[in-house]
Design a protein around this motif. Structure first.
Motif, PDB file in Angstrom:
ATOM      1  N   MET A 127       1.275  -1.049  -0.251  1.00 11.76           N
ATOM      2  CA  MET A 127       0.319  -0.274   0.093  1.00 11.76           C
ATOM      3  C   MET A 127       0.843   0.981   0.151  1.00 11.76           C
ATOM      4  O   MET A 127       1.410   0.881   0.171  1.00 11.76           O
ATOM      5  CB  MET A 127      -0.835  -0.127   1.197  1.00 11.76           C
ATOM      6  CG  MET A 127      -0.259  -0.014   2.316  1.00 11.76           C
ATOM      7  SD  MET A 127      -1.437  -0.322   3.899  1.00 11.76           S
ATOM      8  CE  MET A 127      -2.395   1.343   4.069  1.00 11.76           C
ATOM      9  N   ALA A 128      -0.144   2.248  -0.345  1.00 14.33           N
ATOM     10  CA  ALA A 128       1.068   3.399  -0.192  1.00 14.33           C
ATOM     11  C   ALA A 128      -0.142   4.963  -0.757  1.00 14.33           C
ATOM     12  O   ALA A 128      -1.128   4.832  -1.349  1.00 14.33           O
ATOM     13  CB  ALA A 128       2.473   3.661  -1.409  1.00 14.33           C
ATOM     14  N   ALA A 129       0.045   6.240  -0.324  1.00 15.61           N
ATOM     15  CA  ALA A 129      -1.054   6.606  -0.071  1.00 15.61           C
ATOM     16  C   ALA A 129      -0.434   8.287   0.101  1.00 15.61           C
ATOM     17  O   ALA A 129       0.970   8.450  -0.190  1.00 15.61           O
ATOM     18  CB  ALA A 129      -1.827   7.107   0.692  1.00 15.61           C
ATOM     19  N   GLY A 130      -1.225   9.439  -0.231  1.00 12.88           N
ATOM     20  CA  GLY A 130      -0.341  10.170  -0.062  1.00 12.88           C
ATOM     21  C   GLY A 130      -1.483  11.681   0.052  1.00 12.88           C
ATOM     22  O   GLY A 130      -2.801  11.269  -0.204  1.00 12.88           O
ATOM     23  N   TYR A 131      -1.172  13.298   0.970  1.00 13.12           N
ATOM     24  CA  TYR A 131      -2.151  14.281   0.947  1.00 13.12           C
ATOM     25  C   TYR A 131      -1.392  15.013   0.388  1.00 13.12           C
ATOM     26  O   TYR A 131       0.002  15.587   1.134  1.00 13.12           O
ATOM     27  CB  TYR A 131      -2.507  14.044   1.785  1.00 13.12           C
ATOM     28  CG  TYR A 131      -2.331  14.507   3.073  1.00 13.12           C
ATOM     29  CD1 TYR A 131      -1.826  15.403   4.099  1.00 13.12           C
ATOM     30  CD2 TYR A 131      -1.200  12.952   4.191  1.00 13.12           C
ATOM     31  CE1 TYR A 131      -1.226  15.475   4.533  1.00 13.12           C
ATOM     32  CE2 TYR A 131      -0.637  12.938   5.200  1.00 13.12           C
ATOM     33  CZ  TYR A 131      -0.547  14.071   4.987  1.00 13.12           C
ATOM     34  OH  TYR A 131       0.402  14.721   6.437  1.00 13.12           O
ATOM     35  N   SER A 132      -2.017  16.140   0.375  1.00 10.94           N
ATOM     36  CA  SER A 132      -0.878  17.450   0.036  1.00 10.94           C
ATOM     37  C   SER A 132      -1.255  18.321   1.157  1.00 10.94           C
ATOM     38  O   SER A 132      -2.197  18.720   2.028  1.00 10.94           O
ATOM     39  CB  SER A 132      -2.415  18.551  -1.026  1.00 10.94           C
ATOM     40  OG  SER A 132      -1.260  19.714  -1.625  1.00 10.94           O
ATOM     41  N   ASP A 133      -0.047  18.148   2.019  1.00 13.46           N
ATOM     42  CA  ASP A 133      -0.125  19.479   3.338  1.00 13.46           C
ATOM     43  C   ASP A 133       0.864  20.261   3.803  1.00 13.46           C
ATOM     44  O   ASP A 133       0.352  20.990   3.964  1.00 13.46           O
ATOM     45  CB  ASP A 133       0.679  17.713   4.281  1.00 13.46           C
ATOM     46  CG  ASP A 133       2.427  18.342   3.797  1.00 13.46           C
ATOM     47  OD1 ASP A 133       2.243  17.706   2.914  1.00 13.46           O
ATOM     48  OD2 ASP A 133       3.142  17.609   4.694  1.00 13.46           O
ATOM     49  N   LEU A 134       1.115  21.121   1.890  1.00 17.07           N
ATOM     50  CA  LEU A 134       1.426  22.164   1.710  1.00 17.07           C
ATOM     51  C   LEU A 134       1.772  22.337   0.238  1.00 17.07           C
ATOM     52  O   LEU A 134       1.855  21.633  -0.110  1.00 17.07           O
ATOM     53  CB  LEU A 134       3.404  22.004   2.012  1.00 17.07           C
ATOM     54  CG  LEU A 134       3.638  21.687   4.005  1.00 17.07           C
ATOM     55  CD1 LEU A 134       4.819  21.501   3.514  1.00 17.07           C
ATOM     56  CD2 LEU A 134       3.609  23.456   4.499  1.00 17.07           C
ATOM     57  N   PRO A 135       1.298  23.782  -0.056  1.00 14.55           N
ATOM     58  CA  PRO A 135       0.924  24.182  -1.278  1.00 14.55           C
ATOM     59  C   PRO A 135       2.179  23.650  -2.034  1.00 14.55           C
ATOM     60  O   PRO A 135       3.657  23.842  -2.696  1.00 14.55           O
ATOM     61  CB  PRO A 135       1.370  25.854  -1.416  1.00 14.55           C
ATOM     62  CG  PRO A 135       1.027  25.705   0.161  1.00 14.55           C
ATOM     63  CD  PRO A 135       1.744  25.197   1.007  1.00 14.55           C
ATOM     64  N   GLY A 136       1.703  23.204  -3.390  1.00 13.37           N
ATOM     65  CA  GLY A 136       2.813  22.631  -4.197  1.00 13.37           C
ATOM     66  C   GLY A 136       3.412  20.969  -4.130  1.00 13.37           C
ATOM     67  O   GLY A 136       4.828  20.771  -4.592  1.00 13.37           O
ATOM     68  N   TRP A 137       3.220  20.396  -2.738  1.00 11.29           N
ATOM     69  CA  TRP A 137       4.283  19.384  -2.546  1.00 11.29           C
ATOM     70  C   TRP A 137       2.717  17.751  -1.794  1.00 11.29           C
ATOM     71  O   TRP A 137       1.478  18.312  -1.661  1.00 11.29           O
ATOM     72  CB  TRP A 137       4.710  19.364  -1.046  1.00 11.29           C
ATOM     73  CG  TRP A 137       6.237  20.583  -1.155  1.00 11.29           C
ATOM     74  CD1 TRP A 137       6.215  21.944  -1.185  1.00 11.29           C
ATOM     75  CD2 TRP A 137       7.007  19.772  -1.827  1.00 11.29           C
ATOM     76  NE1 TRP A 137       7.101  22.238  -1.379  1.00 11.29           N
ATOM     77  CE2 TRP A 137       7.247  20.966  -1.688  1.00 11.29           C
ATOM     78  CE3 TRP A 137       7.580  17.987  -1.639  1.00 11.29           C
ATOM     79  CZ2 TRP A 137       9.295  20.812  -1.521  1.00 11.29           C
ATOM     80  CZ3 TRP A 137       8.900  17.946  -2.132  1.00 11.29           C
ATOM     81  CH2 TRP A 137       9.559  19.511  -2.154  1.00 11.29           C
ATOM     82  N   LEU A 138       2.843  17.240  -2.170  1.00 12.45           N
ATOM     83  CA  LEU A 138       2.281  15.768  -1.518  1.00 12.45           C
ATOM     84  C   LEU A 138       3.001  15.126  -1.090  1.00 12.45           C
ATOM     85  O   LEU A 138       4.153  15.200  -1.294  1.00 12.45           O
ATOM     86  CB  LEU A 138       1.919  14.737  -2.894  1.00 12.45           C
ATOM     87  CG  LEU A 138       1.130  13.061  -2.897  1.00 12.45           C
ATOM     88  CD1 LEU A 138      -0.494  14.155  -2.553  1.00 12.45           C
ATOM     89  CD2 LEU A 138       1.420  12.137  -3.648  1.00 12.45           C
ATOM     90  N   HIS A 139       2.548  14.871   0.233  1.00  8.64           N
ATOM     91  CA  HIS A 139       3.194  13.590   1.292  1.00  8.64           C
ATOM     92  C   HIS A 139       3.034  12.616   1.174  1.00  8.64           C
ATOM     93  O   HIS A 139       1.760  11.551   1.533  1.00  8.64           O
ATOM     94  CB  HIS A 139       2.573  14.468   2.872  1.00  8.64           C
ATOM     95  CG  HIS A 139       3.393  14.366   4.181  1.00  8.64           C
ATOM     96  ND1 HIS A 139       3.369  14.658   4.919  1.00  8.64           N
ATOM     97  CD2 HIS A 139       3.986  12.916   4.374  1.00  8.64           C
ATOM     98  CE1 HIS A 139       4.448  13.598   6.458  1.00  8.64           C
ATOM     99  NE2 HIS A 139       4.855  13.296   4.606  1.00  8.64           N
ATOM    100  N   VAL A 140       4.138  11.950   0.881  1.00  8.86           N
ATOM    101  CA  VAL A 140       3.617  10.553   0.456  1.00  8.86           C
ATOM    102  C   VAL A 140       3.565   9.430   1.984  1.00  8.86           C
ATOM    103  O   VAL A 140       4.163  10.356   2.881  1.00  8.86           O
ATOM    104  CB  VAL A 140       4.577   9.945  -0.264  1.00  8.86           C
ATOM    105  CG1 VAL A 140       5.215   8.405  -0.248  1.00  8.86           C
ATOM    106  CG2 VAL A 140       4.983  10.141  -1.656  1.00  8.86           C
ATOM    107  N   VAL A 141       2.386   8.919   1.841  1.00 12.10           N
ATOM    108  CA  VAL A 141       1.856   8.191   3.665  1.00 12.10           C
ATOM    109  C   VAL A 141       2.086   6.852   3.132  1.00 12.10           C
ATOM    110  O   VAL A 141       1.229   5.960   1.994  1.00 12.10           O
ATOM    111  CB  VAL A 141       1.023   8.658   4.335  1.00 12.10           C
ATOM    112  CG1 VAL A 141       1.478  10.615   4.892  1.00 12.10           C
ATOM    113  CG2 VAL A 141      -0.154   8.639   3.746  1.00 12.10           C
ATOM    114  N   ALA A 142       1.528   5.968   4.230  1.00  7.33           N
ATOM    115  CA  ALA A 142       1.339   4.612   4.199  1.00  7.33           C
ATOM    116  C   ALA A 142       2.030   3.639   3.956  1.00  7.33           C
ATOM    117  O   ALA A 142       1.264   3.029   2.620  1.00  7.33           O
ATOM    118  CB  ALA A 142      -0.273   4.829   4.124  1.00  7.33           C
ATOM    119  N   MET A 143       3.126   3.793   3.043  1.00  7.11           N
ATOM    120  CA  MET A 143       4.025   2.626   2.204  1.00  7.11           C
ATOM    121  C   MET A 143       4.137   1.092   3.186  1.00  7.11           C
ATOM    122  O   MET A 143       4.581   2.015   4.426  1.00  7.11           O
ATOM    123  CB  MET A 143       5.181   3.662   1.876  1.00  7.11           C
ATOM    124  CG  MET A 143       5.342   4.499   0.727  1.00  7.11           C
ATOM    125  SD  MET A 143       5.230   3.468  -0.768  1.00  7.11           S
ATOM    126  CE  MET A 143       6.513   2.887  -0.423  1.00  7.11           C
TER     127      MET A 143
END
Length: 164
Positions: free
Chosen positions: A69-85
């Motif tokens: 699994m992997a996921a992501g969410y935008s936590d800062l303008p212009g960035w995707l924070h990759v999570v749940a790897m």
């Protein structure tokens, strides 16, 4: 390697996501900002909400079972924070981590977002994967979560998403 399908998932896949997420939290409790105890109490609506956000959720599926699994969410303008790897221990070393990152990074690149992630200090296998992929440590550290003795370090993907 047996055939593994890596694909974006949504709210209708909540049961697969919940099952692997809880396995991941049990297997690697110091790799995530959340805990098994917290997420074990999630309802169907909670899981669907997690998968219905504005970021990607990706599963690696083998014969209908989630093995990564992997996921992501935008936590800062212009960035995707990759999570749940996370990749099931039986499937590690077969390139699934890279394939999961490929899917998340492609999603981000299509939206003009750069990627960053956090890795727990001492999680050398994950750090090696991220470094081979092109992530670079920033030196920025903070606690894994409130009250945790473990620390995480921010890493950023420096290469251009369009070369992916």
């Amino acid at each position: 390697m047996s055939e593994v399908d890596v694909r974006l998932v949504g709210g209708n896949d909540w049961q697969l996501w919940a099952e692997i997420r809880l396995r991941a939290l049990r297997d690697s409790p110091t790799a995530f900002g959340s805990t098994y105890d917290r997420e074990a109490g999630f309802t169907e609506a909670d899981w669907r909400g997690r998968l219905g956000g504005e970021g990607p959720a990706v599963l690696a599926l083998h014969e209908g079972s989630a093995v990564g699994m992997a996921a992501g969410y935008s936590d800062l303008p212009g960035w995707l924070h990759v999570v749940a790897m996370w990749v099931d221990p039986a499937w590690r070393g077969q390139g699934l981590g890279r394939r999961l990152l490929d899917a998340v990074v492609l999603w981000a690149g299509e939206r003009g977002l750069r990627c960053h992630l956090d890795v727990t200090l001492g999680n050398d296998a994950a750090r090696r994967l991220y470094e081979r992929y092109g992530f670079v440590a920033t030196g920025e550290t903070e606690p894994l979560r409130a009250g945790s003795p473990h620390r995480i370090e921010r890493m950023r993907l420096l290469r251009d998403m369009s070369d992916h």
